[in-house]
Design a protein around this motif. Structure first.
Motif, PDB file in Angstrom:
ATOM      1  N   SER A 154      41.912   5.720  -1.155  1.00  0.00           N
ATOM      2  CA  SER A 154      41.251   5.869  -2.461  1.00  0.00           C
ATOM      3  C   SER A 154      39.849   5.295  -2.278  1.00  0.00           C
ATOM      4  N   GLN A 156      38.730   2.866  -3.712  1.00  0.00           N
ATOM      5  CA  GLN A 156      38.846   1.581  -4.400  1.00  0.00           C
ATOM      6  C   GLN A 156      37.727   0.586  -4.064  1.00  0.00           C
ATOM      7  N   LYS A 159      34.134   1.688  -5.016  1.00  0.00           N
ATOM      8  CA  LYS A 159      33.756   1.637  -6.432  1.00  0.00           C
ATOM      9  C   LYS A 159      33.556   0.196  -6.884  1.00  0.00           C
ATOM     10  N   ARG A 178      46.802   9.857   1.986  1.00  0.00           N
ATOM     11  CA  ARG A 178      47.827   8.829   2.229  1.00  0.00           C
ATOM     12  C   ARG A 178      48.922   9.405   3.096  1.00  0.00           C
ATOM     13  N   ASN A 403      50.256  -3.318  -7.232  1.00  0.00           N
ATOM     14  CA  ASN A 403      49.262  -2.259  -7.279  1.00  0.00           C
ATOM     15  C   ASN A 403      48.496  -2.281  -5.952  1.00  0.00           C
ATOM     16  N   HIS A 404      47.391  -3.001  -5.854  1.00  0.00           N
ATOM     17  CA  HIS A 404      46.730  -3.242  -4.577  1.00  0.00           C
ATOM     18  C   HIS A 404      46.197  -4.666  -4.618  1.00  0.00           C
ATOM     19  N   SER A 440      46.811   4.899 -12.595  1.00  0.00           N
ATOM     20  CA  SER A 440      47.085   3.477 -12.564  1.00  0.00           C
ATOM     21  C   SER A 440      45.797   2.749 -12.217  1.00  0.00           C
ATOM     22  N   GLY A 441      45.616   1.597 -12.825  1.00  0.00           N
ATOM     23  CA  GLY A 441      44.370   0.863 -12.602  1.00  0.00           C
ATOM     24  C   GLY A 441      44.511  -0.577 -13.023  1.00  0.00           C
ATOM     25  N   ARG A 444      39.748  -6.055 -12.021  1.00  0.00           N
ATOM     26  CA  ARG A 444      39.794  -6.544 -10.633  1.00  0.00           C
ATOM     27  C   ARG A 444      39.484  -8.035 -10.544  1.00  0.00           C
ATOM     28  N   GLY A 485      38.884  -0.609 -13.606  1.00  0.00           N
ATOM     29  CA  GLY A 485      38.895   0.846 -13.742  1.00  0.00           C
ATOM     30  C   GLY A 485      40.269   1.412 -13.562  1.00  0.00           C
ATOM     31  N   ILE A 486      40.298   2.646 -13.130  1.00  0.00           N
ATOM     32  CA  ILE A 486      41.563   3.363 -13.020  1.00  0.00           C
ATOM     33  C   ILE A 486      41.353   4.598 -12.167  1.00  0.00           C
ATOM     34  N   ALA A 487      42.426   5.185 -11.692  1.00  0.00           N
ATOM     35  CA  ALA A 487      42.348   6.501 -11.062  1.00  0.00           C
ATOM     36  C   ALA A 487      43.451   7.361 -11.656  1.00  0.00           C
TER      37      ALA A 487
HETATM   38  N1  ASP Z   1      42.646   2.725  -6.403  1.00  0.00           N
HETATM   39  C1  ASP Z   1      43.787   2.749  -7.267  1.00  0.00           C
HETATM   40  C2  ASP Z   1      44.742   3.855  -6.841  1.00  0.00           C
HETATM   41  O1  ASP Z   1      44.353   4.763  -6.125  1.00  0.00           O
HETATM   42  C3  ASP Z   1      43.429   3.009  -8.681  1.00  0.00           C
HETATM   43  C4  ASP Z   1      42.669   1.880  -9.292  1.00  0.00           C
HETATM   44  O2  ASP Z   1      43.125   0.727  -9.228  1.00  0.00           O
HETATM   45  O3  ASP Z   1      41.624   2.185  -9.883  1.00  0.00           O
HETATM   46  O4  ASP Z   1      45.881   3.864  -7.248  1.00  0.00           O
END
Ligand code: ASP
Length: 544
Positions: A154, A156, A159, A178, A403-404, A440-441, A444, A485-487
Protein backbone atom coordinates in the motif's frame (compact mmCIF):
# COMPACT_ATOMS: atom_id res chain seq x y z
CA UNK A 1 -26.99 -1.57 -32.74
CA UNK A 2 -29.12 -1.21 -35.81
CA UNK A 3 -30.90 -3.46 -38.26
CA UNK A 4 -29.35 -3.61 -41.73
CA UNK A 5 -31.41 -4.92 -44.62
CA UNK A 6 -29.88 -6.86 -47.48
CA UNK A 7 -32.68 -7.86 -49.78
CA UNK A 8 -32.49 -8.48 -53.49
CA UNK A 9 -35.51 -6.29 -54.17
CA UNK A 10 -33.85 -3.22 -52.65
CA UNK A 11 -30.06 -3.83 -52.62
CA UNK A 12 -27.34 -4.55 -55.18
CA UNK A 13 -26.82 -8.30 -55.63
CA UNK A 14 -23.12 -7.96 -54.72
CA UNK A 15 -23.97 -6.59 -51.27
CA UNK A 16 -26.51 -9.33 -50.66
CA UNK A 17 -24.03 -12.03 -51.73
CA UNK A 18 -21.35 -10.61 -49.44
CA UNK A 19 -23.76 -10.32 -46.53
CA UNK A 20 -24.82 -13.93 -46.85
CA UNK A 21 -21.28 -15.00 -45.89
CA UNK A 22 -21.11 -12.69 -42.83
CA UNK A 23 -20.86 -14.34 -39.43
CA UNK A 24 -20.98 -13.25 -35.84
CA UNK A 25 -18.06 -11.04 -34.70
CA UNK A 26 -16.99 -10.10 -38.27
CA UNK A 27 -16.10 -6.42 -38.58
CA UNK A 28 -17.81 -4.80 -41.55
CA UNK A 29 -18.23 -1.44 -43.18
CA UNK A 30 -21.66 -0.78 -44.59
CA UNK A 31 -23.04 1.96 -46.78
CA UNK A 32 -26.73 2.49 -47.32
CA UNK A 33 -29.77 4.60 -46.68
CA UNK A 34 -31.27 5.08 -43.26
CA UNK A 35 -35.03 4.64 -43.65
CA UNK A 36 -38.03 4.43 -41.36
CA UNK A 37 -39.03 0.87 -40.64
CA UNK A 38 -42.50 -0.28 -41.55
CA UNK A 39 -44.95 0.70 -38.85
CA UNK A 40 -45.56 -2.87 -37.68
CA UNK A 41 -41.82 -3.47 -37.23
CA UNK A 42 -40.96 -0.38 -35.21
CA UNK A 43 -39.62 -0.92 -31.74
CA UNK A 44 -39.83 1.81 -29.17
CA UNK A 45 -37.70 -0.09 -26.67
CA UNK A 46 -34.52 0.54 -28.72
CA UNK A 47 -32.88 3.89 -29.47
CA UNK A 48 -32.58 2.85 -33.11
CA UNK A 49 -35.73 0.73 -33.18
CA UNK A 50 -37.69 2.88 -35.62
CA UNK A 51 -35.12 2.93 -38.41
CA UNK A 52 -33.05 0.52 -40.45
CA UNK A 53 -30.26 0.74 -43.01
CA UNK A 54 -30.95 -0.51 -46.53
CA UNK A 55 -27.44 -1.52 -47.58
CA UNK A 56 -25.89 -0.64 -50.91
CA UNK A 57 -22.40 -1.94 -50.11
CA UNK A 58 -20.75 -4.23 -47.59
CA UNK A 59 -17.05 -4.64 -47.04
CA UNK A 60 -15.35 -6.93 -44.54
CA UNK A 61 -12.71 -5.04 -42.57
CA UNK A 62 -11.86 -8.10 -40.58
CA UNK A 63 -13.35 -11.57 -40.33
CA UNK A 64 -13.77 -13.60 -37.18
CA UNK A 65 -13.15 -17.22 -36.54
CA UNK A 66 -15.84 -19.01 -34.61
CA UNK A 67 -15.33 -17.69 -31.09
CA UNK A 68 -14.78 -20.25 -28.31
CA UNK A 69 -18.05 -19.13 -26.72
CA UNK A 70 -21.06 -17.10 -27.67
CA UNK A 71 -20.30 -13.45 -27.16
CA UNK A 72 -23.52 -12.59 -25.38
CA UNK A 73 -24.53 -11.90 -21.81
CA UNK A 74 -26.03 -15.34 -21.45
CA UNK A 75 -22.97 -17.45 -21.94
CA UNK A 76 -22.29 -20.90 -20.62
CA UNK A 77 -18.52 -20.49 -20.89
CA UNK A 78 -16.55 -21.43 -17.80
CA UNK A 79 -14.71 -18.63 -16.05
CA UNK A 80 -11.38 -20.15 -17.15
CA UNK A 81 -12.41 -19.88 -20.79
CA UNK A 82 -13.69 -16.35 -20.27
CA UNK A 83 -10.37 -15.35 -18.70
CA UNK A 84 -8.32 -17.02 -21.43
CA UNK A 85 -10.24 -15.10 -24.10
CA UNK A 86 -10.81 -12.02 -21.97
CA UNK A 87 -10.87 -9.70 -25.00
CA UNK A 88 -13.96 -11.56 -26.23
CA UNK A 89 -15.46 -11.78 -22.77
CA UNK A 90 -15.15 -8.01 -22.39
CA UNK A 91 -17.21 -7.58 -25.58
CA UNK A 92 -20.25 -8.92 -23.73
CA UNK A 93 -22.62 -6.06 -22.88
CA UNK A 94 -22.66 -6.96 -19.17
CA UNK A 95 -18.87 -6.60 -18.98
CA UNK A 96 -18.91 -3.36 -20.96
CA UNK A 97 -21.46 -2.07 -18.47
CA UNK A 98 -19.17 -2.98 -15.58
CA UNK A 99 -16.20 -1.18 -17.15
CA UNK A 100 -18.34 1.90 -17.78
CA UNK A 101 -19.57 1.86 -14.19
CA UNK A 102 -16.03 1.51 -12.88
CA UNK A 103 -14.92 4.49 -14.95
CA UNK A 104 -17.85 6.55 -13.68
CA UNK A 105 -17.11 5.60 -10.05
CA UNK A 106 -13.40 6.46 -10.35
CA UNK A 107 -14.30 9.75 -12.02
CA UNK A 108 -16.75 10.69 -9.26
CA UNK A 109 -14.32 9.70 -6.52
CA UNK A 110 -11.66 11.96 -8.06
CA UNK A 111 -14.17 14.78 -8.41
CA UNK A 112 -15.41 14.66 -4.80
CA UNK A 113 -11.91 14.46 -3.40
CA UNK A 114 -10.61 17.19 -5.69
CA UNK A 115 -13.51 19.44 -4.68
CA UNK A 116 -12.70 18.80 -1.03
CA UNK A 117 -9.12 19.89 -1.51
CA UNK A 118 -7.43 16.49 -1.73
CA UNK A 119 -4.36 16.40 -3.92
CA UNK A 120 -3.72 13.30 -6.01
CA UNK A 121 -0.08 12.29 -5.74
CA UNK A 122 1.51 9.23 -7.31
CA UNK A 123 3.89 7.17 -5.21
CA UNK A 124 6.49 4.63 -6.38
CA UNK A 125 5.82 1.08 -7.47
CA UNK A 126 9.45 0.08 -7.06
CA UNK A 127 10.08 0.65 -3.40
CA UNK A 128 10.86 -1.22 -0.21
CA UNK A 129 8.64 -3.27 2.02
CA UNK A 130 5.51 -1.51 3.32
CA UNK A 131 4.18 -3.95 5.88
CA UNK A 132 0.46 -4.65 5.63
CA UNK A 133 0.68 -8.20 6.87
CA UNK A 134 1.25 -9.97 3.54
CA UNK A 135 4.36 -11.19 1.74
CA UNK A 136 6.05 -8.76 -0.62
CA UNK A 137 6.44 -9.17 -4.33
CA UNK A 138 10.13 -8.62 -4.96
CA UNK A 139 11.80 -7.21 -8.04
CA UNK A 140 15.50 -8.00 -8.44
CA UNK A 141 17.69 -5.05 -9.31
CA UNK A 142 19.92 -5.52 -12.35
CA UNK A 143 22.05 -2.49 -11.55
CA UNK A 144 22.45 -3.29 -7.88
CA UNK A 145 23.17 -7.00 -7.95
CA UNK A 146 21.71 -9.02 -5.13
CA UNK A 147 19.36 -6.22 -4.07
CA UNK A 148 15.65 -6.10 -4.46
CA UNK A 149 12.83 -3.63 -4.72
CA UNK A 150 9.48 -4.56 -3.19
CA UNK A 151 6.19 -3.68 -4.85
CA UNK A 152 4.11 -1.63 -2.41
CA UNK A 153 1.52 -3.48 -0.33
CA UNK A 154 0.00 0.00 0.00
CA UNK A 155 1.27 3.60 -0.22
CA UNK A 156 1.01 3.74 3.59
CA UNK A 157 4.45 5.13 4.41
CA UNK A 158 4.56 7.48 1.45
CA UNK A 159 1.27 9.08 2.40
CA UNK A 160 2.47 9.56 5.96
CA UNK A 161 5.64 11.16 4.61
CA UNK A 162 3.53 13.45 2.40
CA UNK A 163 1.74 14.69 5.52
CA UNK A 164 5.14 15.37 7.08
CA UNK A 165 5.96 17.24 3.83
CA UNK A 166 3.15 19.64 4.63
CA UNK A 167 0.39 18.34 2.37
CA UNK A 168 -2.92 18.66 4.17
CA UNK A 169 -4.99 16.21 2.17
CA UNK A 170 -3.67 13.50 -0.13
CA UNK A 171 -5.39 10.85 -2.18
CA UNK A 172 -4.46 8.36 -4.83
CA UNK A 173 -6.24 5.68 -6.76
CA UNK A 174 -3.39 3.34 -6.07
CA UNK A 175 -2.39 -0.13 -7.19
CA UNK A 176 -1.28 -2.37 -4.32
CA UNK A 177 0.45 -5.74 -4.39
CA UNK A 178 0.19 -8.42 -1.75
CA UNK A 179 1.52 -11.93 -2.10
CA UNK A 180 -0.97 -13.66 0.14
CA UNK A 181 -2.93 -16.86 0.00
CA UNK A 182 -5.77 -15.89 -2.26
CA UNK A 183 -9.01 -16.43 -0.48
CA UNK A 184 -12.13 -16.54 -2.61
CA UNK A 185 -12.39 -12.94 -3.70
CA UNK A 186 -8.90 -11.46 -3.63
CA UNK A 187 -6.31 -10.55 -6.21
CA UNK A 188 -2.53 -10.25 -5.87
CA UNK A 189 -2.82 -6.76 -7.28
CA UNK A 190 -5.77 -4.57 -6.50
CA UNK A 191 -6.79 -0.93 -6.38
CA UNK A 192 -7.32 1.27 -3.36
CA UNK A 193 -8.77 4.72 -2.97
CA UNK A 194 -6.05 5.78 -0.57
CA UNK A 195 -6.31 8.98 1.44
CA UNK A 196 -4.63 10.83 4.26
CA UNK A 197 -5.37 14.05 6.15
CA UNK A 198 -3.23 16.10 8.51
CA UNK A 199 -4.61 17.31 11.86
CA UNK A 200 -7.68 15.09 11.47
CA UNK A 201 -10.23 13.86 13.91
CA UNK A 202 -11.90 10.55 13.21
CA UNK A 203 -14.96 12.57 12.17
CA UNK A 204 -12.98 14.33 9.43
CA UNK A 205 -12.00 11.01 7.92
CA UNK A 206 -15.51 9.58 8.27
CA UNK A 207 -17.04 12.65 6.66
CA UNK A 208 -14.72 12.50 3.63
CA UNK A 209 -15.23 8.76 3.21
CA UNK A 210 -19.00 8.96 3.51
CA UNK A 211 -19.02 11.65 0.81
CA UNK A 212 -16.81 9.51 -1.44
CA UNK A 213 -18.91 6.38 -0.96
CA UNK A 214 -22.19 8.25 -1.43
CA UNK A 215 -20.91 9.62 -4.76
CA UNK A 216 -19.45 6.30 -5.83
CA UNK A 217 -22.58 4.29 -5.13
CA UNK A 218 -24.87 6.93 -6.60
CA UNK A 219 -23.21 6.10 -9.95
CA UNK A 220 -25.17 2.85 -9.70
CA UNK A 221 -28.31 4.49 -8.35
CA UNK A 222 -27.58 3.24 -4.82
CA UNK A 223 -28.36 5.66 -1.99
CA UNK A 224 -26.25 5.65 1.18
CA UNK A 225 -28.05 6.71 4.36
CA UNK A 226 -25.68 9.15 6.13
CA UNK A 227 -24.20 9.45 8.66
CA UNK A 228 -23.28 5.76 8.77
CA UNK A 229 -24.06 3.87 11.94
CA UNK A 230 -21.09 3.48 14.31
CA UNK A 231 -20.23 0.51 16.49
CA UNK A 232 -17.16 -0.16 18.52
CA UNK A 233 -15.24 -3.35 17.82
CA UNK A 234 -16.42 -4.77 21.13
CA UNK A 235 -20.05 -3.95 20.37
CA UNK A 236 -19.78 -5.50 16.91
CA UNK A 237 -18.21 -8.68 18.26
CA UNK A 238 -20.61 -9.01 21.21
CA UNK A 239 -23.70 -8.28 19.15
CA UNK A 240 -22.88 -9.91 15.82
CA UNK A 241 -19.80 -12.07 16.40
CA UNK A 242 -17.81 -10.26 13.70
CA UNK A 243 -16.06 -6.96 13.04
CA UNK A 244 -17.79 -6.70 9.67
CA UNK A 245 -21.45 -7.22 10.49
CA UNK A 246 -24.13 -7.39 7.84
CA UNK A 247 -26.64 -4.88 9.18
CA UNK A 248 -29.31 -5.46 6.55
CA UNK A 249 -30.87 -7.56 9.32
CA UNK A 250 -30.42 -7.44 13.07
CA UNK A 251 -30.31 -10.97 14.56
CA UNK A 252 -28.16 -10.14 17.61
CA UNK A 253 -26.35 -12.71 19.74
CA UNK A 254 -27.18 -13.23 23.41
CA UNK A 255 -24.67 -13.81 26.18
CA UNK A 256 -25.77 -17.06 27.82
CA UNK A 257 -22.85 -17.44 30.25
CA UNK A 258 -25.11 -16.43 33.18
CA UNK A 259 -28.08 -18.68 32.44
CA UNK A 260 -25.73 -21.59 31.63
CA UNK A 261 -23.76 -21.35 34.88
CA UNK A 262 -24.15 -24.51 36.91
CA UNK A 263 -25.85 -26.31 34.02
CA UNK A 264 -24.08 -29.60 34.80
CA UNK A 265 -23.62 -30.02 31.02
CA UNK A 266 -19.98 -30.89 30.42
CA UNK A 267 -19.40 -28.82 27.22
CA UNK A 268 -20.78 -25.71 28.98
CA UNK A 269 -19.05 -26.32 32.29
CA UNK A 270 -15.70 -26.85 30.58
CA UNK A 271 -15.64 -23.54 28.76
CA UNK A 272 -17.17 -21.44 31.52
CA UNK A 273 -14.49 -22.65 33.87
CA UNK A 274 -11.76 -21.68 31.38
CA UNK A 275 -12.59 -18.16 30.27
CA UNK A 276 -14.55 -19.46 27.32
CA UNK A 277 -17.89 -18.09 26.20
CA UNK A 278 -21.43 -19.32 25.69
CA UNK A 279 -23.48 -17.31 23.24
CA UNK A 280 -26.79 -17.92 21.54
CA UNK A 281 -28.49 -16.81 18.36
CA UNK A 282 -32.26 -16.63 18.27
CA UNK A 283 -33.62 -17.43 14.81
CA UNK A 284 -37.20 -16.18 14.59
CA UNK A 285 -39.38 -18.86 13.00
CA UNK A 286 -36.40 -21.25 12.94
CA UNK A 287 -38.22 -24.05 14.80
CA UNK A 288 -39.32 -25.25 11.37
CA UNK A 289 -35.70 -26.03 10.33
CA UNK A 290 -35.41 -29.68 9.35
CA UNK A 291 -33.07 -32.14 10.99
CA UNK A 292 -30.92 -31.98 7.86
CA UNK A 293 -30.72 -28.19 8.03
CA UNK A 294 -29.70 -28.34 11.68
CA UNK A 295 -26.98 -30.86 10.83
CA UNK A 296 -25.71 -28.49 8.13
CA UNK A 297 -25.60 -25.62 10.62
CA UNK A 298 -23.69 -27.80 13.11
CA UNK A 299 -21.21 -28.61 10.34
CA UNK A 300 -20.87 -24.88 9.56
CA UNK A 301 -20.16 -24.17 13.23
CA UNK A 302 -17.44 -26.82 13.22
CA UNK A 303 -15.92 -25.42 10.01
CA UNK A 304 -15.53 -22.15 11.89
CA UNK A 305 -13.66 -23.73 14.76
CA UNK A 306 -16.44 -24.54 17.24
CA UNK A 307 -16.50 -28.02 18.70
CA UNK A 308 -20.25 -28.28 18.32
CA UNK A 309 -23.67 -26.70 18.24
CA UNK A 310 -26.58 -27.08 20.64
CA UNK A 311 -30.04 -26.15 19.47
CA UNK A 312 -33.21 -25.39 21.38
CA UNK A 313 -36.65 -25.16 19.77
CA UNK A 314 -39.74 -23.60 21.21
CA UNK A 315 -42.81 -25.20 19.70
CA UNK A 316 -45.66 -26.26 21.98
CA UNK A 317 -42.90 -26.72 24.55
CA UNK A 318 -39.13 -26.35 24.71
CA UNK A 319 -37.07 -29.12 23.20
CA UNK A 320 -33.36 -29.73 22.72
CA UNK A 321 -31.11 -32.74 22.29
CA UNK A 322 -29.14 -31.35 25.26
CA UNK A 323 -32.23 -31.08 27.49
CA UNK A 324 -31.65 -34.29 29.42
CA UNK A 325 -28.07 -33.29 30.25
CA UNK A 326 -29.01 -29.91 31.68
CA UNK A 327 -29.78 -29.21 35.33
CA UNK A 328 -33.42 -28.40 36.10
CA UNK A 329 -34.48 -24.95 34.97
CA UNK A 330 -31.45 -24.25 32.73
CA UNK A 331 -33.28 -24.76 29.44
CA UNK A 332 -36.03 -22.36 30.58
CA UNK A 333 -33.50 -19.78 31.78
CA UNK A 334 -31.61 -19.95 28.49
CA UNK A 335 -34.79 -19.61 26.41
CA UNK A 336 -35.94 -16.74 28.57
CA UNK A 337 -32.61 -14.88 28.26
CA UNK A 338 -32.64 -15.24 24.48
CA UNK A 339 -36.28 -14.12 24.24
CA UNK A 340 -37.29 -17.36 22.53
CA UNK A 341 -40.88 -17.19 21.28
CA UNK A 342 -43.13 -19.91 19.93
CA UNK A 343 -41.78 -21.07 16.56
CA UNK A 344 -38.24 -19.83 17.28
CA UNK A 345 -34.96 -21.69 17.24
CA UNK A 346 -31.97 -20.95 19.44
CA UNK A 347 -28.47 -21.88 18.30
CA UNK A 348 -25.98 -22.13 21.17
CA UNK A 349 -22.20 -22.36 20.88
CA UNK A 350 -19.87 -22.87 23.85
CA UNK A 351 -16.14 -22.72 23.25
CA UNK A 352 -13.14 -20.41 23.28
CA UNK A 353 -14.48 -16.90 22.62
CA UNK A 354 -12.78 -16.69 19.23
CA UNK A 355 -14.45 -19.87 17.98
CA UNK A 356 -17.82 -18.93 19.49
CA UNK A 357 -17.91 -15.61 17.67
CA UNK A 358 -16.60 -17.00 14.38
CA UNK A 359 -19.15 -19.83 14.41
CA UNK A 360 -22.10 -17.67 15.42
CA UNK A 361 -21.23 -15.00 12.84
CA UNK A 362 -21.36 -17.69 10.16
CA UNK A 363 -24.57 -19.15 11.60
CA UNK A 364 -26.11 -15.69 11.72
CA UNK A 365 -25.44 -15.14 8.01
CA UNK A 366 -26.71 -18.62 7.13
CA UNK A 367 -29.86 -18.23 9.24
CA UNK A 368 -30.62 -14.83 7.69
CA UNK A 369 -30.40 -16.34 4.23
CA UNK A 370 -32.48 -19.35 5.21
CA UNK A 371 -35.21 -17.17 6.76
CA UNK A 372 -35.13 -14.66 3.85
CA UNK A 373 -34.15 -11.77 6.09
CA UNK A 374 -31.68 -10.26 3.64
CA UNK A 375 -33.13 -7.36 1.68
CA UNK A 376 -30.87 -7.44 -1.37
CA UNK A 377 -31.92 -3.92 -2.38
CA UNK A 378 -30.66 -2.41 0.86
CA UNK A 379 -27.10 -1.33 1.51
CA UNK A 380 -26.30 -1.06 5.19
CA UNK A 381 -23.11 0.91 5.85
CA UNK A 382 -21.42 1.19 9.21
CA UNK A 383 -18.19 2.17 10.92
CA UNK A 384 -16.48 -0.21 13.30
CA UNK A 385 -14.16 1.70 15.63
CA UNK A 386 -11.79 1.17 18.55
CA UNK A 387 -10.14 -2.00 17.34
CA UNK A 388 -7.60 -3.54 19.67
CA UNK A 389 -4.13 -2.26 18.73
CA UNK A 390 -2.58 -5.72 18.86
CA UNK A 391 -3.53 -9.33 18.47
CA UNK A 392 -1.68 -12.26 20.00
CA UNK A 393 -0.57 -15.15 17.86
CA UNK A 394 -1.09 -18.27 19.95
CA UNK A 395 1.29 -20.37 17.87
CA UNK A 396 4.32 -18.11 17.62
CA UNK A 397 3.43 -16.42 20.94
CA UNK A 398 4.06 -12.89 19.69
CA UNK A 399 2.02 -9.72 19.43
CA UNK A 400 1.12 -8.58 15.93
CA UNK A 401 -0.50 -5.33 14.77
CA UNK A 402 -4.23 -5.73 14.10
CA UNK A 403 -3.91 -3.16 11.32
CA UNK A 404 -0.29 -2.11 10.63
CA UNK A 405 2.49 -0.96 12.95
CA UNK A 406 1.86 2.75 12.34
CA UNK A 407 -1.60 2.87 13.90
CA UNK A 408 -1.93 5.12 16.93
CA UNK A 409 -3.02 3.73 20.29
CA UNK A 410 -5.77 5.69 22.05
CA UNK A 411 -4.10 8.39 24.11
CA UNK A 412 -5.73 7.24 27.35
CA UNK A 413 -4.52 3.65 26.79
CA UNK A 414 -0.90 4.60 26.14
CA UNK A 415 0.24 4.07 29.71
CA UNK A 416 -0.86 0.43 29.53
CA UNK A 417 1.06 -0.28 26.34
CA UNK A 418 3.71 -2.42 28.02
CA UNK A 419 1.69 -3.76 30.94
CA UNK A 420 -1.51 -4.76 29.14
CA UNK A 421 -0.81 -4.74 25.38
CA UNK A 422 -3.94 -6.76 24.62
CA UNK A 423 -6.17 -4.21 26.33
CA UNK A 424 -4.90 -1.20 24.38
CA UNK A 425 -7.39 0.21 21.91
CA UNK A 426 -6.29 1.65 18.59
CA UNK A 427 -7.57 4.76 16.87
CA UNK A 428 -8.45 2.42 14.01
CA UNK A 429 -11.66 2.07 12.07
CA UNK A 430 -13.19 0.00 9.29
CA UNK A 431 -16.02 0.93 7.00
CA UNK A 432 -18.32 -2.00 6.29
CA UNK A 433 -21.25 -2.60 3.97
CA UNK A 434 -23.49 -5.67 3.93
CA UNK A 435 -20.90 -7.79 5.71
CA UNK A 436 -18.00 -6.69 3.47
CA UNK A 437 -15.06 -4.67 4.73
CA UNK A 438 -14.82 -1.79 2.26
CA UNK A 439 -11.90 -0.04 3.85
CA UNK A 440 -9.73 0.27 6.85
CA UNK A 441 -7.68 3.07 8.32
CA UNK A 442 -6.51 4.84 11.42
CA UNK A 443 -5.11 7.91 13.04
CA UNK A 444 -1.34 7.33 12.94
CA UNK A 445 1.47 7.55 15.39
CA UNK A 446 3.19 10.90 14.86
CA UNK A 447 5.64 10.84 17.78
CA UNK A 448 8.87 8.98 17.35
CA UNK A 449 8.94 7.69 20.95
CA UNK A 450 5.51 6.09 20.57
CA UNK A 451 6.52 4.54 17.26
CA UNK A 452 9.62 3.08 18.87
CA UNK A 453 7.60 1.71 21.79
CA UNK A 454 5.18 0.00 19.41
CA UNK A 455 8.05 -1.47 17.37
CA UNK A 456 9.56 -2.83 20.58
CA UNK A 457 6.27 -4.49 21.52
CA UNK A 458 6.10 -6.08 18.10
CA UNK A 459 9.51 -7.57 18.63
CA UNK A 460 11.22 -5.15 16.23
CA UNK A 461 14.56 -4.31 17.84
CA UNK A 462 15.88 -0.71 17.66
CA UNK A 463 18.47 -1.87 15.08
CA UNK A 464 15.87 -3.59 12.94
CA UNK A 465 13.53 -0.62 13.33
CA UNK A 466 16.28 1.66 12.06
CA UNK A 467 17.21 -0.67 9.22
CA UNK A 468 13.66 -1.09 7.96
CA UNK A 469 12.02 2.19 8.90
CA UNK A 470 14.90 4.58 9.59
CA UNK A 471 13.50 7.09 7.07
CA UNK A 472 10.17 7.19 8.93
CA UNK A 473 11.76 7.47 12.37
CA UNK A 474 13.93 10.29 11.06
CA UNK A 475 11.01 12.06 9.40
CA UNK A 476 9.01 11.90 12.63
CA UNK A 477 11.78 13.93 14.28
CA UNK A 478 11.28 16.97 12.05
CA UNK A 479 7.92 18.23 13.22
CA UNK A 480 5.39 15.65 12.09
CA UNK A 481 1.78 16.80 12.21
CA UNK A 482 -0.85 14.45 13.64
CA UNK A 483 -2.30 12.63 10.64
CA UNK A 484 -4.61 9.82 9.70
CA UNK A 485 -6.50 8.33 6.81
CA UNK A 486 -7.93 5.25 5.24
CA UNK A 487 -7.84 3.09 2.14
CA UNK A 488 -11.00 1.89 0.42
CA UNK A 489 -11.10 -1.11 -1.88
CA UNK A 490 -12.11 0.21 -5.30
CA UNK A 491 -12.58 -3.26 -6.78
CA UNK A 492 -14.98 -4.26 -4.02
CA UNK A 493 -16.90 -0.96 -4.25
CA UNK A 494 -17.35 -1.49 -7.99
CA UNK A 495 -18.39 -5.12 -7.53
CA UNK A 496 -21.04 -4.24 -4.97
CA UNK A 497 -22.26 -1.29 -7.04
CA UNK A 498 -22.48 -3.53 -10.11
CA UNK A 499 -24.25 -6.26 -8.14
CA UNK A 500 -21.44 -8.61 -9.24
CA UNK A 501 -20.63 -11.78 -7.38
CA UNK A 502 -16.86 -11.36 -7.67
CA UNK A 503 -14.36 -8.51 -8.02
CA UNK A 504 -13.10 -10.31 -11.13
CA UNK A 505 -16.24 -9.09 -12.89
CA UNK A 506 -15.18 -5.45 -12.50
CA UNK A 507 -11.45 -5.84 -13.26
CA UNK A 508 -10.59 -5.80 -16.95
CA UNK A 509 -7.77 -8.35 -16.75
CA UNK A 510 -7.94 -10.20 -13.43
CA UNK A 511 -6.05 -13.29 -12.39
CA UNK A 512 -7.54 -16.57 -11.29
CA UNK A 513 -7.87 -17.39 -7.62
CA UNK A 514 -4.49 -19.10 -7.86
CA UNK A 515 -2.89 -15.97 -9.31
CA UNK A 516 -2.64 -17.05 -12.95
CA UNK A 517 -3.19 -14.78 -15.91
CA UNK A 518 -4.71 -17.33 -18.27
CA UNK A 519 -4.62 -14.99 -21.25
CA UNK A 520 -1.05 -13.65 -21.06
CA UNK A 521 0.10 -16.91 -19.47
CA UNK A 522 1.74 -15.23 -16.52
CA UNK A 523 3.70 -15.95 -14.46
CA UNK A 524 6.09 -17.51 -16.95
CA UNK A 525 9.64 -18.73 -17.14
CA UNK A 526 12.29 -16.38 -18.40
CA UNK A 527 15.41 -17.09 -20.39
CA UNK A 528 18.79 -17.82 -18.78
CA UNK A 529 20.21 -14.55 -20.15
CA UNK A 530 17.65 -12.50 -18.33
CA UNK A 531 18.36 -14.39 -15.12
CA UNK A 532 22.07 -13.92 -15.55
CA UNK A 533 21.56 -10.18 -16.02
CA UNK A 534 19.79 -10.07 -12.70
CA UNK A 535 22.36 -12.20 -10.98
CA UNK A 536 19.80 -14.94 -10.36
CA UNK A 537 20.28 -18.64 -10.72
CA UNK A 538 17.98 -20.73 -12.91
CA UNK A 539 15.09 -22.15 -10.98
CA UNK A 540 15.53 -24.79 -8.38
CA UNK A 541 12.72 -26.97 -7.18
CA UNK A 542 10.48 -24.96 -4.82
CA UNK A 543 11.03 -25.25 -1.11
CA UNK A 544 8.82 -27.96 0.35
N1 ASP B 1 -2.58 1.24 4.37
C1 ASP B 1 -3.76 0.68 4.97
C2 ASP B 1 -4.21 -0.54 4.18
O1 ASP B 1 -3.82 -0.71 3.03
C3 ASP B 1 -4.90 1.62 5.00
C4 ASP B 1 -4.67 2.76 5.93
O2 ASP B 1 -4.33 2.54 7.11
O3 ASP B 1 -4.87 3.89 5.47
O4 ASP B 1 -4.99 -1.32 4.66
Amino acid sequence: MIQVVFDRARCPGQAVDAASTARGEDVVEIEGDVVLREAAQRRDDMATGNVEVVASRLEFLSRSETPPFVVEDRTNATEELRLEYRYLDLRRPAMQKNLILRDEIAFRVRRVLHERGFLEVETPMLTRSTPEGARDFLVPSRVHRGQFYALPQSPQLFKQLLMISGLEKYFQIARCFRDEDLRADRQFEFTQIDLEISFPTEDDVFDAVEAVLAEAFSAAGIACARPFRRLTYTEAMERYGTDRPDLRYDLPLTDLSGPCAGSGFAPFERVLGAEGAVRGLRVPGGASFSRKKLDELAELAREHGASGLVWVKREASLSSPAARHLAAGVLERVAEAAGLEAGDLLLVVADRAKAVFAALAALRAAAARERNLVDERRHAFCWVTDFPLLGFDDESRVWFPMNHPFTSPREEDLERLETDPGGVRARAYDVVVNGWELGSGSIRIHRVETQERVFRLLGISPEEGRRRFGFLLDALKYGAPPHGGIALGLDRICAIAAGATSIREVIAFPKTTSGLDLMMKAPSEVGPDQLLDLGLEPSRPPRP
